[in-house]
Design a protein around this motif. Structure first.
Motif: not given
Length: 137
Positions: A11-34
């Motif tokens: 229950l205690g751990l459930s109050f924490f959010q494990f977000v992590g860093p945003e991936p650096t390869d998001l978005g469109i690259h050469n007309a494709e997703l990574s």
């Protein structure tokens, strides 16, 4: 007593959010997703549709209704949302891209943290595929 301590810990751990860093390869690259660097925590799919841009536009309001989903970025033919897990709040990134040249909707779902997603990203893409089939007929 051990069950009570275990419950309190979980229950205690459930109050924490494990977000992590945003991936650096998001978005469109050469007309494709990574591509997925590892299938253990990422899933990717291409779906053939007649009108990819219209399909992605029709998907947007449906994606916003997904539980614990938050639309982060939207541009012509591209959607990026984050989706949090129910219990611990692990954050995954979901991308949808309309590829009108090839007549595809590309989709990618990737976990920010961990070595395995226990199939969550593949299941999410299966759910998105069902939504896509609903809006494209």
């Amino acid at each position: 007593m051990n069950i009570v301590l275990h419950f309190i810990l979980v229950l205690g751990l459930s109050f924490f959010q494990f977000v992590g860093p945003e991936p650096t390869d998001l978005g469109i690259h050469n007309a494709e997703l990574s591509p997925c660097a590892s299938p253990a925590h990422c899933a990717r799919a291409n779906w053939q549709v007649a009108e990819p841009v219209a399909a992605v536009q029709a998907l947007q309001p449906l994606l916003e209704l997904m539980p614990r989903a938050n639309l982060v970025d939207q541009s012509e033919g591209y959607l990026h949302a984050t989706v949090s897990s129910a219990f611990f709040g692990f954050v995954d990134d979901l991308e949808i891209y309309a590829d009108p040249i090839r007549g595809l909707v590309q989709a990618r779902s990737v976990s920010r943290l961990g070595d395995s997603d226990l199939g969550v990203n593949a299941k999410r893409l299966a759910d998105v595929k069902l939504l896509l089939q609903g809006v494209t007929g």
